[in-house]
Design a protein around this motif. Structure first.
Motif, PDB file in Angstrom:
ATOM      1  N   LYS A 177       6.016  18.960  12.190  1.00 45.52           N
ATOM      2  CA  LYS A 177       7.018  18.132  12.875  1.00 45.52           C
ATOM      3  C   LYS A 177       6.401  16.777  13.221  1.00 45.52           C
ATOM      4  O   LYS A 177       7.082  15.741  13.171  1.00 45.52           O
ATOM      5  N   SER A 178       5.112  16.776  13.536  1.00 47.59           N
ATOM      6  CA  SER A 178       4.422  15.532  13.865  1.00 47.59           C
ATOM      7  C   SER A 178       4.422  14.567  12.692  1.00 47.59           C
ATOM      8  O   SER A 178       4.763  13.388  12.853  1.00 47.59           O
ATOM      9  N   ILE A 179       4.040  15.037  11.490  1.00 44.22           N
ATOM     10  CA  ILE A 179       4.005  14.118  10.352  1.00 44.22           C
ATOM     11  C   ILE A 179       5.404  13.690   9.943  1.00 44.22           C
ATOM     12  O   ILE A 179       5.590  12.618   9.365  1.00 44.22           O
ATOM     13  N   THR A 180       6.399  14.517  10.265  1.00 39.72           N
ATOM     14  CA  THR A 180       7.795  14.149  10.002  1.00 39.72           C
ATOM     15  C   THR A 180       8.235  13.011  10.916  1.00 39.72           C
ATOM     16  O   THR A 180       8.762  11.984  10.470  1.00 39.72           O
ATOM     17  N   ASP A 181       8.002  13.183  12.207  1.00 32.41           N
ATOM     18  CA  ASP A 181       8.397  12.159  13.180  1.00 32.41           C
ATOM     19  C   ASP A 181       7.608  10.869  12.982  1.00 32.41           C
ATOM     20  O   ASP A 181       8.165   9.767  13.074  1.00 32.41           O
ATOM     21  N   SER A 182       6.305  10.991  12.701  1.00 31.13           N
ATOM     22  CA  SER A 182       5.479   9.802  12.499  1.00 31.13           C
ATOM     23  C   SER A 182       5.904   9.045  11.254  1.00 31.13           C
ATOM     24  O   SER A 182       5.939   7.808  11.250  1.00 31.13           O
ATOM     25  N   ALA A 183       6.234   9.769  10.193  1.00 32.99           N
ATOM     26  CA  ALA A 183       6.687   9.114   8.961  1.00 32.99           C
ATOM     27  C   ALA A 183       7.991   8.363   9.198  1.00 32.99           C
ATOM     28  O   ALA A 183       8.166   7.221   8.741  1.00 32.99           O
ATOM     29  N   PHE A 242       0.826  -1.198   0.000  1.00 31.86           N
ATOM     30  CA  PHE A 242       0.000   0.000   0.000  1.00 31.86           C
ATOM     31  C   PHE A 242       0.867   1.257   0.000  1.00 31.86           C
ATOM     32  O   PHE A 242       1.969   1.267   0.530  1.00 31.86           O
ATOM     33  N   LYS A 243       0.324   2.326  -0.555  1.00 35.23           N
ATOM     34  CA  LYS A 243       0.967   3.625  -0.445  1.00 35.23           C
ATOM     35  C   LYS A 243       0.850   4.126   0.994  1.00 35.23           C
ATOM     36  O   LYS A 243      -0.162   3.919   1.647  1.00 35.23           O
ATOM     37  N   MET A 244       1.891   4.791   1.463  1.00 35.93           N
ATOM     38  CA  MET A 244       1.818   5.392   2.783  1.00 35.93           C
ATOM     39  C   MET A 244       0.928   6.629   2.695  1.00 35.93           C
ATOM     40  O   MET A 244       1.237   7.583   1.975  1.00 35.93           O
ATOM     41  N   GLY A 245      -0.195   6.605   3.419  1.00 35.18           N
ATOM     42  CA  GLY A 245      -1.182   7.667   3.318  1.00 35.18           C
ATOM     43  C   GLY A 245      -1.169   8.602   4.516  1.00 35.18           C
ATOM     44  O   GLY A 245      -0.733   8.247   5.608  1.00 35.18           O
ATOM     45  N   LEU A 246      -1.676   9.805   4.279  1.00 33.75           N
ATOM     46  CA  LEU A 246      -1.773  10.822   5.322  1.00 33.75           C
ATOM     47  C   LEU A 246      -3.165  11.439   5.289  1.00 33.75           C
ATOM     48  O   LEU A 246      -3.641  11.861   4.236  1.00 33.75           O
ATOM     49  N   GLN A 247      -3.837  11.489   6.439  1.00 33.92           N
ATOM     50  CA  GLN A 247      -5.071  12.274   6.556  1.00 33.92           C
ATOM     51  C   GLN A 247      -4.644  13.734   6.701  1.00 33.92           C
ATOM     52  O   GLN A 247      -4.031  14.125   7.690  1.00 33.92           O
ATOM     53  N   LYS A 261       3.359  19.091  -0.851  1.00 29.29           N
ATOM     54  CA  LYS A 261       4.707  18.885  -1.391  1.00 29.29           C
ATOM     55  C   LYS A 261       5.668  18.443  -0.285  1.00 29.29           C
ATOM     56  O   LYS A 261       6.480  17.533  -0.470  1.00 29.29           O
ATOM     57  N   TYR A 262       5.560  19.077   0.866  1.00 27.43           N
ATOM     58  CA  TYR A 262       6.422  18.686   1.974  1.00 27.43           C
ATOM     59  C   TYR A 262       6.092  17.284   2.455  1.00 27.43           C
ATOM     60  O   TYR A 262       6.986  16.466   2.720  1.00 27.43           O
ATOM     61  N   ALA A 263       4.794  16.979   2.585  1.00 29.65           N
ATOM     62  CA  ALA A 263       4.388  15.632   3.001  1.00 29.65           C
ATOM     63  C   ALA A 263       4.915  14.593   2.025  1.00 29.65           C
ATOM     64  O   ALA A 263       5.373  13.514   2.421  1.00 29.65           O
ATOM     65  N   ARG A 264       4.870  14.928   0.750  1.00 31.93           N
ATOM     66  CA  ARG A 264       5.388  14.006  -0.282  1.00 31.93           C
ATOM     67  C   ARG A 264       6.880  13.760  -0.096  1.00 31.93           C
ATOM     68  O   ARG A 264       7.368  12.637  -0.303  1.00 31.93           O
ATOM     69  N   SER A 265       7.607  14.787   0.314  1.00 32.95           N
ATOM     70  CA  SER A 265       9.050  14.633   0.516  1.00 32.95           C
ATOM     71  C   SER A 265       9.374  13.694   1.670  1.00 32.95           C
ATOM     72  O   SER A 265      10.474  13.146   1.751  1.00 32.95           O
ATOM     73  N   LEU A 266       8.401  13.492   2.559  1.00 32.98           N
ATOM     74  CA  LEU A 266       8.602  12.592   3.690  1.00 32.98           C
ATOM     75  C   LEU A 266       8.296  11.144   3.353  1.00 32.98           C
ATOM     76  O   LEU A 266       8.547  10.252   4.155  1.00 32.98           O
ATOM     77  N   GLY A 267       7.721  10.916   2.172  1.00 36.31           N
ATOM     78  CA  GLY A 267       7.379   9.558   1.775  1.00 36.31           C
ATOM     79  C   GLY A 267       5.895   9.284   1.691  1.00 36.31           C
ATOM     80  O   GLY A 267       5.482   8.201   1.268  1.00 36.31           O
TER      81      GLY A 267
END
Length: 299
Positions: free
Chosen positions: A282-288, A34-39, A56-62
């Motif tokens: 920072k949260s979506i960065t650490d969680s990713a 599966f693709k790694m998804g973000l709400q 774009k930033y979320a995409r850079s995290l994977g």
């Protein structure tokens, strides 16, 4: 797309500069199904400032896929951007939107034709951005009694039929209130029993199931084959039981994700509704980072 000065200003405003402003695109493991998804509601403050730069930033995290919110049906816009133009931006970012949370609850007491009209708008928007699922995400507090849950199931079936006839899929997302006891009855049991499985799929919020349900996520999936097609994955603070960054909380996702039945799963989304250790970006960065290192192998 933004120039470097504008991008740096945006990252500073959203607190991302403290993480890194130049992260490379992350590559998913070859065995990921599966693709790694973000709400995207997780970063709603950043999305309000600039939705495209935020994605774009979320995409850079994977993160490769997302679930949206906040559709304006009258104007056919997502985050103030016309749906077709929004899709062009998604293509440029190599980012997909597989589901959206839409504002059905505010129309709960309106005539059915008003709700049907709004559903038609949601269908149009979803088609324009190539999103597969339209999801009912919330029920306002004034409707959380047994009689209204019965009314809800009828609405869900009708919307499910309308959405299915348009070539899309429809789902219902749970919180905690569906598991509240009403003299031996629960709203979620009414939803499960009263909705047509071919028309109404289910999006499981694992945090809320662990928080409030007597059944585990695995038990709910086993008891309802073919229904739980999407998951929300978020962690629970060890003390307050509020939201937490992935890996900082009390939910044993290594055991859960390594053992749970995934046959019906189509999409999952990492989410944190609030209670950020620092800020949402920072949260979506650490969680990713935690998810890719410790959990993505199971999906």
């Amino acid at each position: 797309m933004f120039n470097s000065t504008t991008r740096r200003t945006f990252l500073k405003q959203t607190g991302v500069l403290s993480v890194s402003s130049m992260l490379p695109l992350s590559v998913l493991p070859l065995d990921s199904r599966f693709k790694m998804g973000l709400q995207l509601f997780t970063i709603r403050d950043a999305m309000a400032k600039d939705p495209i730069e935020s994605i774009k930033y979320a995409r850079s995290l994977g993160y490769e896929d997302g679930e949206i919110y906040g559709y304006d049906g009258e104007n056919d816009t997502y985050y103030g951007i016309k749906s077709k133009e929004f899709k062009k931006n998604l293509i440029d970012l190599d980012f997909t939107i597989s589901s959206g949370h839409y504002d059905f609850s505010s129309r709960f007491n309106e005539p059915m034709e008003n709700l049907e009209r709004y559903v038609d708008q949601c269908i149009k928007g979803s088609h324009n951005i190539d999103s597969n699922y339209i999801t009912w995400p919330w029920l306002a507090p004034e409707f959380r009694d047994i009689e209204n849950f019965k009314i809800l199931t009828d609405k869900l079936n009708k919307i499910g039929e309308q959405v299915t006839n348009a070539g899309l899929e429809f789902a219902y997302h749970n919180h905690d209130f569906e598991f509240t006891d009403h003299n031996g009855e629960q709203g979620y049991d009414i939803i499960l029993a009263g909705t047509d499985p071919s028309l109404v799929k289910l999006q499981m919020d694992m945090y809320w199931v662990k928080h409030s349900s007597k059944k585990s996520p695995s038990e709910l999936i086993a008891d309802n084959p073919g229904r739980f097609v999407m998951w929300h994955i978020k962690d629970m603070d060890k003390v307050t039981r509020d939201y937490s960054e992935m890996g900082n909380g009390s939910i044993d996702y290594k055991t859960l994700l390594s053992t749970i039945e995934k046959e019906d799963l189509q999409y999952y989304y990492i989410e944190q509704g609030g209670n950020f250790a620092e800020n949402s970006m920072k949260s979506i960065t650490d969680s990713a980072e935690y998810f890719k290192k410790n959990l993505q192998r199971y999906l």
